[in-house]
Design a protein around this motif. Sequence first.
Motif, PDB file in Angstrom:
ATOM      1  N   ASP A 180     -19.215  36.734 -17.703  1.00 15.46           N
ATOM      2  CA  ASP A 180     -20.126  38.245 -18.065  1.00 15.46           C
ATOM      3  C   ASP A 180     -19.670  39.414 -18.686  1.00 15.46           C
ATOM      4  O   ASP A 180     -19.598  40.086 -17.500  1.00 15.46           O
ATOM      5  CB  ASP A 180     -21.739  38.143 -17.769  1.00 15.46           C
ATOM      6  N   ARG A 189     -22.503  35.074 -15.561  1.00 15.02           N
ATOM      7  CA  ARG A 189     -23.367  34.282 -16.466  1.00 15.02           C
ATOM      8  C   ARG A 189     -25.146  33.633 -15.763  1.00 15.02           C
ATOM      9  O   ARG A 189     -24.762  33.025 -14.984  1.00 15.02           O
ATOM     10  CB  ARG A 189     -23.365  33.075 -17.458  1.00 15.02           C
ATOM     11  N   ILE A 215     -19.206  25.054 -19.510  1.00 18.73           N
ATOM     12  CA  ILE A 215     -20.027  25.672 -18.531  1.00 18.73           C
ATOM     13  C   ILE A 215     -21.628  24.444 -19.012  1.00 18.73           C
ATOM     14  O   ILE A 215     -22.302  23.925 -17.882  1.00 18.73           O
ATOM     15  CB  ILE A 215     -21.101  27.005 -19.514  1.00 18.73           C
ATOM     16  N   LYS A 216     -21.576  23.815 -19.697  1.00 22.04           N
ATOM     17  CA  LYS A 216     -22.432  22.021 -20.207  1.00 22.04           C
ATOM     18  C   LYS A 216     -22.257  21.851 -19.053  1.00 22.04           C
ATOM     19  O   LYS A 216     -23.127  20.696 -18.360  1.00 22.04           O
ATOM     20  CB  LYS A 216     -22.624  21.811 -21.359  1.00 22.04           C
ATOM     21  N   ASP A 271     -23.322  22.491 -15.647  1.00 23.79           N
ATOM     22  CA  ASP A 271     -24.706  22.912 -15.371  1.00 23.79           C
ATOM     23  C   ASP A 271     -25.296  21.684 -15.748  1.00 23.79           C
ATOM     24  O   ASP A 271     -26.309  21.043 -14.334  1.00 23.79           O
ATOM     25  CB  ASP A 271     -25.630  22.876 -16.577  1.00 23.79           C
ATOM     26  N   ASP A 323     -13.795  29.947 -26.967  1.00 25.18           N
ATOM     27  CA  ASP A 323     -15.646  29.987 -26.710  1.00 25.18           C
ATOM     28  C   ASP A 323     -16.214  28.664 -26.390  1.00 25.18           C
ATOM     29  O   ASP A 323     -16.575  28.163 -25.684  1.00 25.18           O
ATOM     30  CB  ASP A 323     -16.517  30.739 -27.809  1.00 25.18           C
ATOM     31  N   THR A 324     -15.445  27.713 -27.582  1.00 26.18           N
ATOM     32  CA  THR A 324     -15.579  26.784 -27.750  1.00 26.18           C
ATOM     33  C   THR A 324     -16.047  25.524 -26.631  1.00 26.18           C
ATOM     34  O   THR A 324     -16.389  24.879 -25.474  1.00 26.18           O
ATOM     35  CB  THR A 324     -14.991  25.880 -28.796  1.00 26.18           C
ATOM     36  N   ILE A 366     -15.558  26.990 -23.013  1.00 28.56           N
ATOM     37  CA  ILE A 366     -15.542  27.283 -21.941  1.00 28.56           C
ATOM     38  C   ILE A 366     -17.517  26.471 -21.939  1.00 28.56           C
ATOM     39  O   ILE A 366     -18.016  26.329 -21.511  1.00 28.56           O
ATOM     40  CB  ILE A 366     -15.742  29.458 -22.323  1.00 28.56           C
ATOM     41  N   GLU A 367     -17.897  26.889 -23.191  1.00 29.30           N
ATOM     42  CA  GLU A 367     -19.146  26.322 -23.611  1.00 29.30           C
ATOM     43  C   GLU A 367     -19.192  25.098 -23.012  1.00 29.30           C
ATOM     44  O   GLU A 367     -20.570  25.095 -22.533  1.00 29.30           O
ATOM     45  CB  GLU A 367     -20.086  26.626 -25.048  1.00 29.30           C
ATOM     46  N   ASP A 368     -18.329  24.311 -23.651  1.00 26.63           N
ATOM     47  CA  ASP A 368     -18.709  22.792 -23.233  1.00 26.63           C
ATOM     48  C   ASP A 368     -18.623  22.466 -21.945  1.00 26.63           C
ATOM     49  O   ASP A 368     -19.193  21.664 -20.978  1.00 26.63           O
ATOM     50  CB  ASP A 368     -17.774  22.355 -23.941  1.00 26.63           C
ATOM     51  N   PHE A 404     -16.043  33.125 -19.654  1.00 25.78           N
ATOM     52  CA  PHE A 404     -16.559  32.445 -19.109  1.00 25.78           C
ATOM     53  C   PHE A 404     -17.685  33.285 -18.541  1.00 25.78           C
ATOM     54  O   PHE A 404     -18.828  32.911 -18.097  1.00 25.78           O
ATOM     55  CB  PHE A 404     -16.559  30.935 -18.366  1.00 25.78           C
TER      56      PHE A 404
END
Length: 785
Positions: A203, A171, A294-295, A298, A287-288, A290-292, A201
């Motif tokens: 693209d 991504r 990635i956050k 970051d 998805d949940t 993965i988003e956590d 995670f």
Amino acid sequence: MFVRSITRSRWKLGGNIPGTRPLIGQKCSISTNTSFLKISDEVREAINTGKPVVALESTIYTHGYPYPQNVALASELESIVRIHGGVPATIGIFDGVARVGLDPEELIRLAASAGKDTTLKLSRRDLSYVLGLRLTGKTFHGGTTIAGTMILAHLAGIKVFATGGLGGVHRGAESTMDISADLTELGRTPVAVISSGCKSFLDIPRTLEYLETEGTSVATFADGRPGMVDFPAFWSRDSGVRSPLTIQDEKEAAAITYAHTNLPLTSGLLFANPIPSEASIPKNEMDTFIEDAIKQADAAGITGKDNTPFILNKIKELSGGKSLSANRALILSNVRRGTIVARELAHFESNHGSVNGNTNTYTSSISPTPLPTTSPVASALEATSSKDSAILSADIVVAGALAVDYSCDFTPFPGQDSNQPPQLHTSNPSTISQSIGGVAHNVAKAAYYCGSDVLLQSAIGDDLSGHVALQQLAAEGMQVSGIKTLPSITGARTAQYVAMNDSKKDLFVAMADMGILEKADELLPVWTQQILAARPKWFLADANWDAGNLHKWFKDAKNAGAHTAFEPVSTAKSTRLFTAPDVEVPVFPNHIVDITTPNICELGSMHAAARNAGLLERQDWWTVVDALGIPSFGARTRFQDVATRKLTDQGIPQQSVQLLPFIPCVLTKLGPQGVLLTMLLRKGDSRLTSSEALPYIIARTGIEDNLHDVGGVYMRLFPPAEVVSEKDIASVNGVGDTFLGALVSQLAKGDIPVEKAVDFAQEAAVLTLKSRESVGPEIRALKMK
């Protein structure tokens, strides 16, 4: 032949085949071992004779799983390839040399190097670096990524590669240019890759777009689903992104690969295999996570090569470890599917030929390396592995019969007397079931279900029954490197056991065909090497082996530092421990068997065999018996107090005591009466002075008598764990075997005395009694009280 010759001469001149990209190094016969690239004899022979070969990467061992779990996974993956008819070619860098086909010792050493600074993760860009530095005295081990593995597989002439997940476009790659080298390799190296897509995670739409630009054909297995399907997202079967192409099965994948390599095209193929349904994590749940993850990456400023490991670790934490088990399941599935693709491809090449002949042009000049064989059985060793399958650590090694069990339960017609046994010389109405069994198999599986690390050693025939048994064991995660397949030329058939039971499920008569074990003498050195290498805590053998082999095996196990157990199997075979020709049965403390678990009939046969062989008249036997401290008068009364008058009248305690010099622990299985434990205690054993053990001490050695380290005799009758009603009995097959497997699984823990493990073993046996399986799967949930 003409085409191959023209192609090779152009390589020599440095020219290219019109319409293709330059080949790596533009050099012929790269796979004829060089100082930079070594291909194992087994892999070279398989390629040249048209056998299906499957490439396996090594990064998963060096940078994925920790040691020794990575060794277990490596052995399991290679076993899956072999079970499904292929030859595994694990690829990696070993001591600065690219290796295609690692032998067991090398694979273990490579896996053991995981996490060290000198063990590198290697893609295309890294190969010349690590191979070249060896010439300057700097040697490295290395795990090859998908890209690195593809290159080396292609140089060796391997066309199918099974792996876990593909790298992809990260991504934000439009600004970071973070694109996996796996994708560009698929655009330039003609190898068919079977994977479970790329990690979600990444693209995924841009990954597929990039692969299209590279000219890589991408197709997903439909697995019976109609129409177009999603490209898988590693942990999840669906990604929300349609796959460019859909195929139905391995035969279609093989046909595509066959056409692709015979054009020839220089790009690769990607066959996406969705994770098995039972192991898949739902996309919305994933998805949940993965988003956590990635956050958190970051927020922590994690970028570049550290990004993926960080996210993977966070996903594992957030999913409670589910992602790790899913990862393992999809790898096993991919290797299985990849092997079937390779097998189907070999069929196409055999039936239709190839413009390059039966082998890849890279290997056209290699002469097959003859494998040394002295007999059909020796050939079986080579067919299983060039140097035997990887030796795994094992707490328990079990040697004996792996068989197909048939259970025939007499079911009288309405109105018939259900108490009558089946009639002889005619057919009887019955319910017949089939399962994978055999005494050693049942013992091993029971111990495995109880949490032990178990290696089963047995032989099977090259037949459907044998292959099904191997597949089932591998699917359950059991080690199969000790199971050897004997070729059909030997006349060996996978063992079979037919039990005919009365209406109460009690055994009426049984037939056993275990002749295959008599054809496996030449395999004994291989199995002995496994024992010596694994150094198990316990070694168990059933009586399906001949007397001489039993003695040799038990002595070898003792030399490896293992405790030993003997399962008598039947009244006829139970005598083998005492009837080995020209072999003296040693007595305590030099005995070769620590524990045996006969039923009443088997105990009687063992005792009779020892008596008839004159063993109960030997002076060394008398020396130990005298040292036990049992008085010449009053012993019967003591036996009745502990073991009941009925058992004493049957002579069960007496026979058990008289066998103690040869086997210092005898556990006699009494069916609904429970289990009688008779045990020789060493001098100084705490039970000799324990108030808890006091009711079970039959005799003590005098303090002044230190002969043979004998302290006394412990005897205890254990009531059954549960009296199972007739209607709840599913099958009696495997009940006694389960008892021994569960018992030793507890003893292998090291600090549990025999008497503490008996109740647990009886509970396990009850679960098998209630199960149609040869070993009740419910044992997995059983806990020691």
